[in-house]
Design a protein around this motif. Structure first.
Motif, short mmCIF file in Angstrom:
data_model
loop_
_atom_site.label_atom_id
_atom_site.label_comp_id
_atom_site.label_asym_id
_atom_site.label_seq_id
_atom_site.Cartn_x
_atom_site.Cartn_y
_atom_site.Cartn_z
N GLY A 66 0.80 -1.22 0.00
CA GLY A 66 0.00 0.00 0.00
C GLY A 66 0.83 1.27 0.00
N MET A 70 0.42 3.82 -3.20
CA MET A 70 -0.21 5.13 -3.01
C MET A 70 0.54 6.25 -3.72
N ILE A 79 -4.78 7.81 -1.48
CA ILE A 79 -5.44 6.52 -1.29
C ILE A 79 -6.09 6.03 -2.58
N GLN A 83 -7.09 2.21 -3.79
CA GLN A 83 -8.49 1.81 -4.00
C GLN A 83 -8.67 1.22 -5.39
N LEU A 108 -1.23 10.46 4.12
CA LEU A 108 -2.52 10.60 3.43
C LEU A 108 -3.42 11.66 4.04
N LEU A 118 -7.81 2.53 7.71
CA LEU A 118 -7.42 2.35 6.31
C LEU A 118 -8.31 1.31 5.62
N MET A 121 -11.30 3.10 4.47
CA MET A 121 -11.02 3.91 3.28
C MET A 121 -10.97 3.05 2.02
N LEU A 122 -10.57 1.79 2.19
CA LEU A 122 -10.45 0.88 1.04
C LEU A 122 -11.70 0.02 0.86
#
Length: 199
Positions: A66, A70, A79, A83, A108, A118, A121-122
């Motif tokens: 990740g 990113m 992010i 994603q 972030l 996180l 967020m994903l």
């Protein structure tokens, strides 16, 4: 699969009408063979669809770096590329896990973010996201997770400093590079053993 199913339904209705109404008796000459042909087409399409689902579910696991991903879009931490990678690999049939350095949240959002934050967020379950402890590099966590899961790693890092402990990083297909070309996400699956092509 919808067209053969509709043809089968119409043909069956036509056959029923032809056998129950003597006036429509000749219709059975058309509806009967049409019902058989559409049933064959429907079975064929169902078999192809099931084979595709089986291949998708057999793709295996991917550990996403990740903190590397990113930076894939424009070199600024975001992010959004993570994603995008998670969504695309999930659609391709991979089971995904994401590992971040401890400072990912600060990069972030200017605040520490743990696994749960996180993961939210994903839009992933929290057990598929890991933020490594402060002061620890993410690399050995990523490589250990990949080894334990029999997974490949999506990253542009080569992990050369870890090759002694994780010699698999030197093998073809263990590290999958990616990025954006003309705003389109790509992966270098050319060396993955099952021959998957770039997305």
């Amino acid at each position: 699969m919808i067209v053969p199913a509709l043809l089968l339904l119409v043909s069956i209705i036509g056959t029923v009408i032809a056998t129950s109404q003597p006036v429509w008796g000749d219709l059975v000459l058309l509806a009967g063979p049409s019902a058989v042909a559409s049933a064959i087409l429907l079975l064929r399409e169902a078999r192809v669809w099931l084979a595709g689902q089986s291949r998708r579910s057999a793709r295996g696991a991917v550990v996403i770096d990740g903190s590397n991903v990113m930076y894939w879009s424009g070199g600024t931490p975001s992010i959004a590329p993570v994603q995008d990678v998670v969504r695309t690999l999930t659609q391709l049939g991979f089971k995904t896990g994401v590992v971040f350095d401890a400072n990912a949240g600060y990069l972030l959002t200017n605040a520490y973010k743990d696994d749960a934050a996180l993961a939210a967020m994903l839009e992933l379950p929290v057990d598929q996201v890991m933020v490594v402890p402060r002061g620890s590099p993410a690399d050995p966590y990523i490589l250990t997770a990949a080894r334990e899961m029999g997974a490949v790693v999506v990253t542009n890092d080569r992990y050369r400093d870890w090759a002694e402990d994780f010699p698999e990083v030197l093998g073809h297909g263990h590290l999958i590079k990616g990025g954006y070309r003309q705003q389109k996400l790509w992966f270098d699956f050319a060396t993955v053993p099952d021959g998957q092509n770039a997305a």
